[in-house]
Design a protein around this motif. Structure first.
Motif, PDB file in Angstrom:
ATOM      1  N   GLY B 496       0.837  -1.201   0.000  1.00  0.00           N
ATOM      2  CA  GLY B 496       0.000   0.000   0.000  1.00  0.00           C
ATOM      3  C   GLY B 496       0.868   1.246   0.000  1.00  0.00           C
ATOM      4  O   GLY B 496       0.653   2.170  -0.782  1.00  0.00           O
ATOM      5  N   VAL B 497       1.875   1.253   0.878  1.00  0.00           N
ATOM      6  CA  VAL B 497       2.780   2.400   0.949  1.00  0.00           C
ATOM      7  C   VAL B 497       3.516   2.553  -0.387  1.00  0.00           C
ATOM      8  O   VAL B 497       3.671   3.645  -0.910  1.00  0.00           O
ATOM      9  CB  VAL B 497       3.782   2.239   2.116  1.00  0.00           C
ATOM     10  N   LEU B 498       3.935   1.433  -0.956  1.00  0.00           N
ATOM     11  CA  LEU B 498       4.624   1.489  -2.249  1.00  0.00           C
ATOM     12  C   LEU B 498       3.694   2.037  -3.326  1.00  0.00           C
ATOM     13  O   LEU B 498       4.119   2.786  -4.201  1.00  0.00           O
ATOM     14  CB  LEU B 498       5.112   0.096  -2.648  1.00  0.00           C
ATOM     15  N   ARG B 507       2.306  16.090  -0.937  1.00  0.00           N
ATOM     16  CA  ARG B 507       1.456  16.284   0.249  1.00  0.00           C
ATOM     17  C   ARG B 507       0.435  15.164   0.362  1.00  0.00           C
ATOM     18  O   ARG B 507       0.252  14.570   1.407  1.00  0.00           O
ATOM     19  CB  ARG B 507       0.720  17.629   0.145  1.00  0.00           C
ATOM     20  N   ASP B 508      -0.237  14.881  -0.764  1.00  0.00           N
ATOM     21  CA  ASP B 508      -1.232  13.819  -0.768  1.00  0.00           C
ATOM     22  C   ASP B 508      -0.593  12.479  -0.456  1.00  0.00           C
ATOM     23  O   ASP B 508      -1.147  11.644   0.244  1.00  0.00           O
ATOM     24  CB  ASP B 508      -1.902  13.710  -2.150  1.00  0.00           C
ATOM     25  N   ARG B 509       0.593  12.315  -1.004  1.00  0.00           N
ATOM     26  CA  ARG B 509       1.282  11.045  -0.836  1.00  0.00           C
ATOM     27  C   ARG B 509       1.644  10.801   0.619  1.00  0.00           C
ATOM     28  O   ARG B 509       1.416   9.727   1.166  1.00  0.00           O
ATOM     29  CB  ARG B 509       2.555  11.060  -1.687  1.00  0.00           C
ATOM     30  N   LEU B 510       2.211  11.845   1.260  1.00  0.00           N
ATOM     31  CA  LEU B 510       2.600  11.697   2.653  1.00  0.00           C
ATOM     32  C   LEU B 510       1.370  11.486   3.540  1.00  0.00           C
ATOM     33  O   LEU B 510       1.385  10.650   4.442  1.00  0.00           O
ATOM     34  CB  LEU B 510       3.390  12.932   3.115  1.00  0.00           C
ATOM     35  N   THR B 511       0.310  12.242   3.249  1.00  0.00           N
ATOM     36  CA  THR B 511      -0.907  12.080   4.034  1.00  0.00           C
ATOM     37  C   THR B 511      -1.410  10.644   3.926  1.00  0.00           C
ATOM     38  O   THR B 511      -1.721   9.996   4.932  1.00  0.00           O
ATOM     39  CB  THR B 511      -2.018  13.036   3.533  1.00  0.00           C
ATOM     40  N   THR B 512      -1.471  10.147   2.690  1.00  0.00           N
ATOM     41  CA  THR B 512      -1.949   8.787   2.471  1.00  0.00           C
ATOM     42  C   THR B 512      -1.073   7.774   3.202  1.00  0.00           C
ATOM     43  O   THR B 512      -1.571   6.859   3.850  1.00  0.00           O
ATOM     44  CB  THR B 512      -1.965   8.476   0.960  1.00  0.00           C
ATOM     45  N   MET B 513       0.233   7.976   3.122  1.00  0.00           N
ATOM     46  CA  MET B 513       1.162   7.067   3.793  1.00  0.00           C
ATOM     47  C   MET B 513       0.941   7.035   5.302  1.00  0.00           C
ATOM     48  O   MET B 513       0.955   5.974   5.913  1.00  0.00           O
ATOM     49  CB  MET B 513       2.589   7.556   3.542  1.00  0.00           C
ATOM     50  N   LEU B 514       0.725   8.205   5.860  1.00  0.00           N
ATOM     51  CA  LEU B 514       0.606   8.274   7.316  1.00  0.00           C
ATOM     52  C   LEU B 514      -0.677   7.622   7.811  1.00  0.00           C
ATOM     53  O   LEU B 514      -0.716   7.075   8.904  1.00  0.00           O
ATOM     54  CB  LEU B 514       0.678   9.734   7.794  1.00  0.00           C
ATOM     55  N   VAL B 578      -0.475  19.918   8.934  1.00  0.00           N
ATOM     56  CA  VAL B 578       0.889  19.702   8.442  1.00  0.00           C
ATOM     57  C   VAL B 578       0.970  19.836   6.927  1.00  0.00           C
ATOM     58  O   VAL B 578       1.894  20.417   6.377  1.00  0.00           O
ATOM     59  CB  VAL B 578       1.389  18.301   8.864  1.00  0.00           C
ATOM     60  N   PHE B 579      -0.024  19.247   6.224  1.00  0.00           N
ATOM     61  CA  PHE B 579       0.045  19.222   4.763  1.00  0.00           C
ATOM     62  C   PHE B 579      -1.012  20.126   4.144  1.00  0.00           C
ATOM     63  O   PHE B 579      -1.815  19.690   3.321  1.00  0.00           O
ATOM     64  CB  PHE B 579      -0.139  17.789   4.251  1.00  0.00           C
ATOM     65  N   ARG B 580      -1.045  21.372   4.565  1.00  0.00           N
ATOM     66  CA  ARG B 580      -2.044  22.271   4.018  1.00  0.00           C
ATOM     67  C   ARG B 580      -1.748  22.579   2.559  1.00  0.00           C
ATOM     68  O   ARG B 580      -0.583  22.705   2.176  1.00  0.00           O
ATOM     69  CB  ARG B 580      -2.072  23.562   4.824  1.00  0.00           C
ATOM     70  N   GLY B 581      -2.765  22.702   1.746  1.00  0.00           N
ATOM     71  CA  GLY B 581      -2.547  23.055   0.343  1.00  0.00           C
ATOM     72  C   GLY B 581      -3.693  22.578  -0.519  1.00  0.00           C
ATOM     73  O   GLY B 581      -4.580  21.858  -0.056  1.00  0.00           O
ATOM     74  N   VAL B 802       9.636   0.820   8.105  1.00  0.00           N
ATOM     75  CA  VAL B 802      10.828   0.852   7.246  1.00  0.00           C
ATOM     76  C   VAL B 802      10.455   1.371   5.850  1.00  0.00           C
ATOM     77  O   VAL B 802      11.128   2.249   5.298  1.00  0.00           O
ATOM     78  CB  VAL B 802      11.464  -0.555   7.150  1.00  0.00           C
ATOM     79  N   VAL B 803       9.371   0.845   5.308  1.00  0.00           N
ATOM     80  CA  VAL B 803       8.964   1.263   3.962  1.00  0.00           C
ATOM     81  C   VAL B 803       8.528   2.720   3.958  1.00  0.00           C
ATOM     82  O   VAL B 803       8.839   3.463   3.030  1.00  0.00           O
ATOM     83  CB  VAL B 803       7.846   0.347   3.427  1.00  0.00           C
ATOM     84  N   THR B 804       7.822   3.134   5.002  1.00  0.00           N
ATOM     85  CA  THR B 804       7.402   4.531   5.088  1.00  0.00           C
ATOM     86  C   THR B 804       8.617   5.452   5.117  1.00  0.00           C
ATOM     87  O   THR B 804       8.656   6.464   4.425  1.00  0.00           O
ATOM     88  CB  THR B 804       6.532   4.764   6.339  1.00  0.00           C
ATOM     89  N   ALA B 805       9.602   5.066   5.899  1.00  0.00           N
ATOM     90  CA  ALA B 805      10.817   5.876   5.977  1.00  0.00           C
ATOM     91  C   ALA B 805      11.487   5.961   4.609  1.00  0.00           C
ATOM     92  O   ALA B 805      11.915   7.024   4.171  1.00  0.00           O
ATOM     93  CB  ALA B 805      11.773   5.280   6.998  1.00  0.00           C
ATOM     94  N   ARG B 806      11.540   4.825   3.928  1.00  0.00           N
ATOM     95  CA  ARG B 806      12.215   4.788   2.639  1.00  0.00           C
ATOM     96  C   ARG B 806      11.455   5.597   1.581  1.00  0.00           C
ATOM     97  O   ARG B 806      12.030   6.376   0.844  1.00  0.00           O
ATOM     98  CB  ARG B 806      12.347   3.341   2.184  1.00  0.00           C
ATOM     99  N   GLU B 807      10.136   5.401   1.548  1.00  0.00           N
ATOM    100  CA  GLU B 807       9.332   6.048   0.516  1.00  0.00           C
ATOM    101  C   GLU B 807       9.168   7.545   0.754  1.00  0.00           C
ATOM    102  O   GLU B 807       9.028   8.316  -0.186  1.00  0.00           O
ATOM    103  CB  GLU B 807       7.967   5.382   0.404  1.00  0.00           C
TER     104      GLU B 807
END
Lengths: 89, 840
Positions: B496-498, B507-514, B578-581, B802-807
């Motif tokens: 999912g993270v990948l 911004r969208d990507r980080l939000t989704t990841m979190l 955090v991810f305003r925009g 680990v994957v979140t950190a990497r991505e």
């Protein structure tokens, strides 16, 4: 209310009409896309480009749109639909 | 995998030693993966949304005496640099040089699919066109004049039906033929003529690139250089001089624009490896990339060894400005127009298709994507998937679990044994069999859930789900596409993270990841099933016709739903802080609905299920052994051991004396029928005879002493101490040190919660009772609810972090993810438990 205005004023009478104002089932021709270059290019690659005939398959008020381009069906967000200038086919 | 293509050699003595690397490329939803499965006989994966096949897959195939290595490239609409899929596909074609490229084309959507074909023709790779899903096209009345279209494009066309394996042999024959004479194939292919406004610029840039290509000087004649330019009839000729003379392959071209070894001027050509093939340098395609101002153009040129990239860029910028000034539109739009014009011209001559009004898909979509009905339908579909998983998988899982219990019982050491052999048996029974067995027991559930997801994907519904949820998602500041990684997250958070790579905006990507870990992954399912099965009665709430709606299934559904609700809430907060925009727009293709092919679904299910099993077999095994060690050492001090031995001896001395709870306080807990026994009737059938007999036999008293000793041992061990240390924090949420210990295990991987519980309880009792009964005896449903919340929300597993950190490119985001989720979980669990206790 937007919902009623859209119905009271039949879409397709103006020159600068956007896809967001179109009604379900309406056949249209794309005349311009006013979005940033990247989105424009992406849309063009998916077949959405000036001069192409499209049809609104369905749309939600304020929600995304389903557009028929030839045999493809494209889901577009409202902001994108607002950037696509169309005229009735 | 070995992506590097070996040189295709047709040995003169005819020995069967040919190996051909075949690349499969095509639009998403073109049926590429089912074709891959048909060619390779499995090891594939069919999906209906973009981003599933991020990894390229390789499979072997054989046709006659030729061994094929088939590489499944990710689905792409184009070869630009919009997505990682496109970059992966493009780089493979350019730098790993497959011997033949099979372009999978959905012939029920020909014009859009051929857009990629025009790019492949310009790129200059040996092509075979697989007109896939030709059955669908035929049914809807599409007629294609293959011969003419093939001549117009300059590439062979083979009709296939990947889902039914039709046309595969013909396709492979065509591929082998093309791979057997690449220069001839390239010579036949026609590129798009970009027209009077653009073509001169493209040619100029092509020549400029060719001039600066260092490889060119490695032995390419001026005639060969010429050949990179289109021939007068508008088609581009790309001929090369690999290997030996291939005879004549002129196809009507003008002699100066041809290059093969026979021209005698390419002096080193015969010795060049295929990777330095002087005429597969993609100059013309690179020229179009420069004109398009493609972000990667410079890098590609440099990688190919072309010098003076900056000078080329300047030249391209000048051309772009000129084109834009004279034509009023950017060059990339004009190029796209010309490609579509080329396709339209070719198709208007060769394709007849009835003027279809609303298709079946459109009619279904009117209901499924309906403004009001869309979301309820989505919820209903997901509910059916979970209900099916639970109804079919539950009994199977119980059987496997019971089998594991039996196996562990067979090797579990006899009471009072000691020594190294005893230690080994303990590792085997309490560690490996209990641990891995507990995970394996849930395989039926995992497989069924994956099957459900595969059916949804392959039928085309997943894309609709993303569409339907776009309204909700855009309110949260994300678009429907963000839901795709989340849907994958239901399988496993890591892919999912990948898959968040499909989201363009960071911004969208980080939000989704979190928020992704809030989607209940497959690994959490065993934990849910265990806790639900143990602590909640399997009551039928409502009877919907023949389908009973159970309490457990409803709660399971509720947990998944709660995850979604929390994810939405969290991304709302994240997007507002955090991810305003501004939100990024949704642009997504909706594939037509299709009946999922059984083989595709099975392969799909198997691949994902196998991943889970592999994890259970390797990572989990390692963790279980570590945890076993952590609960085995440090051991009890000798005087305590002696005390237990003394009590055993006492039992032996007084054989026949009934059990006295005052002397053996653990007796009722370990032996009597558990309080929650009726909650688990079906489950305890296998164990009933062994467990629930007279409470006072010497054997049971000995077992009770064992239980006490093991419990003491566990509390004394490293895990017990850590769990105890956590207890003050966990107590407000209704959890004791055992749950805390299992939570420690769940940090390694969510499903370890189950095996850890298994280990904890196997230690606490030598009897062959199931884990569920033991849990039912120890915890109330309210505690169960708090536990379920913790499992759902708290602490994503190590792999996810680990994957979140990497991505995300930073451990900061992984840490943030862990902290906010764990804090949220604790607050909710404490809230529910405290309020619940107050009410009950």
């Amino acid at each position: 209310m937007r919902l009623f205005r859209a119905k009271d004023k039949p879409a397709g009478d103006g020159v600068g009409m956007t896809l967001a104002q179109a009604l379900t089932g309406q056949a249209l021709v794309v005349s311009a896309i006013r979005d940033d270059r990247r989105v424009q290019h992406r849309l063009a690659e998916l077949g959405m480009r000036p001069g192409v005939r499209i049809k609104v398959v369905s749309h939600d008020m304020g929600g995304p749109f389903i557009i028929a381009i030839g045999d493809s069906r494209l889901a577009l967000g409202r902001e994108t639909a607002e950037s696509i200038v169309v005229c009735p086919a | 995998m070995s992506g590097v293509s070996e040189m295709t050699q047709k040995t003169d003595d005819g020995s069967p030693r040919r190996r051909v690397v075949v690349a499969l490329i095509g639009n998403p939803n073109s049926g590429k993966t089912s074709l891959f499965n048909a060619i390779t006989g499995g090891r594939g994966h069919v999906g209906n949304w973009p981003g599933v096949t991020v990894e390229r897959k390789v499979g072997p195939a054989r046709r006659g005496d030729v061994r094929l290595e088939v590489v499944d490239l990710p689905g792409t609409y184009s070869l630009t640099t919009f997505s990682p899929e496109e970059i992966v596909a493009r780089n493979f074609l350019m730098f790993e040089r497959p011997d033949v490229v099979i372009n999978v084309v959905d012939c029920s959507n020909l014009e859009r699919n051929l857009y990629l074909t025009t790019q492949l023709l310009t790129l200059g790779v040996p092509l075979v066109l697989a007109f896939n899903m030709s059955d669908v096209a035929e049914t809807s009345g599409v007629r294609i004049d293959d011969a003419t279209l093939s001549a117009l494009l300059g590439a062979p066309i083979v009709h296939t039906v990947g889902s039914r394996g039709r046309g595969i042999e013909e396709l492979l024959d065509a591929a082998v033929a093309v791979a057997g004479d690449i220069p001839a194939a390239l010579a036949r292919q026609h590129s798009v003529d970009f027209g009077v406004e653009l073509e001169p610029h493209v040619r100029e840039l092509t020549a400029a690139i060719a001039q600066r290509d260092a490889q060119r000087d490695a032995g390419v004649s001026p005639a060969c250089r010429e050949s990179i330019l289109p021939s007068p009839d508008g088609g581009v000729d790309l001929t090369s001089s690999t290997g030996k003379a291939h005879g004549t392959h002129n196809a009507g071209g003008t002699p100066p624009s041809r290059c093969d070894a026979t021209c005698g001027q390419c002096k080193h050509a015969a010795n060049l490896p295929i990777t330095a093939d002087p005429c597969r340098r993609h100059h013309r395609w690179l020229a179009t990339k420069l004109l398009e101002d493609d972000a990667d153009a410079g890098e590609l040129l440099a990688r190919l060894g072309v010098g003076e990239v900056d000078a080329l860029r300047t030249e391209a910028a000048k051309a772009r400005t000129h084109v834009e000034r004279t034509m009023g539109r950017p060059a990339e739009m004009l190029l796209a127009d010309r490609r579509y014009g080329f396709i339209h011209g070719a198709c208007s001559q060769t394709v007849v298709r009835p003027d279809a009004g609303a298709t079946v898909s459109d009619r279904i979509d009117r209901i499924v994507t309906h403004r009001w009905l869309g979301v309820p339908i989505f919820a209903a579909v997901m509910f059916v998937v979970f209900q099916m998983t639970f109804m079919l998988g539950g009994p199977l899982a119980q059987k496997l679990d019971a089998g594991k219990g039996w196996l562990a019982g067979q090797v579990r050491p006899a009471v009072g044994d000691s020594g190294a052999w005893e230690l080994f048996r303990s590792l085997l029974a309490d560690g490996i069999i209990e641990g891995v067995g507990a995970v394996v027991a849930f395989v039926p559930l995992i497989f069924l859930l994956y099957m459900g997801i595969a059916i949804l994907e392959d039928s085309g519904y997943m894309a609709r789900a993303a569409y339907v949820l776009d309204r909700t998602m855009s309110r949260v500041g994300l678009h429907g596409k963000s839901f795709i990684p989340m849907l994958i997250g239901f399988g496993c958070t890591v892919p999912g993270v990948l898959a968040t790579r499909i989201i363009e905006s960071r911004r969208d990507r980080l939000t989704t990841m979190l928020v992704l870990p809030l989607m209940s992954c497959g690994a959490r399912l065993p934990v849910y099933v265990l806790l639900l099965g143990a602590l909640f009665p399997n009551r039928t709430l409502v009877q919907l016709g023949p389908v009973p709606v159970g309490l457990q299934a409803t709660m399971l559904f509720g947990l998944y739903g709660l995850g979604i609700v929390l994810a939405v809430a969290c991304s709302l907060v994240l997007r507002a802080t955090v991810f305003r925009g501004p939100a990024t727009p949704l642009v997504m293709e909706l594939p037509p609905y299709r009946r999922p092919a059984a083989t595709g679904v099975v392969i799909h299910m198997w691949e994902r299920g196998w991943e889970y099993l592999k994890k259970a077999g390797t990572v989990i095994l390692g963790i279980v052994v570590i945890l076993w060690a952590a609960k085995t050492w440090p051991g009890l001090p000798p005087e305590q051991l002696a005390a237990f031995e003394e009590r055993r001896a006492a039992v032996h001395r007084s054989t026949g004396v009934p059990c006295d709870a005052g002397i053996l306080p653990a007796c009722p807990e370990g032996v009597s029928p558990s309080a929650g026994g009726e909650a688990d009737v079906t489950y305890s059938i296998n164990q009933a005879h062994g467990t629930h007999n007279a409470g006072g036999t010497p054997a049971s008293r000995l077992a009770a002493i064992d239980a006490q000793q093991h419990r003491a041992q566990l509390e004394h061990s490293a895990v017990g101490r850590l769990g105890r240390a956590m207890e003050p924090v966990m107590a407000p949420a209704g959890m004791d040190w055992k749950v805390a210990t299992a939570m420690l295990g769940a940090f390694a991987a969510k499903e370890v919660f189950v095996s850890q519980m298994g280990v904890v309880y196997a230690v606490g009792d030598g009897e062959r009772t199931t884990l569920r009964q033991k849990l039912a005896a120890d915890y109330t449903p309210l505690q169960g609810l708090a536990m379920l919340l913790m499992v759902l929300i708290a602490s994503p597993c190590v792999a996810t972090l680990v994957v979140t950190a990497r991505e995300s490119g930073s451990w900061k985001w992984a840490a943030a993810q862990w902290l906010y989720l764990t804090a949220l979980a604790w607050l909710l669990a404490v809230g529910v438990y405290q309020v619940g206790r107050w009410i009950v």
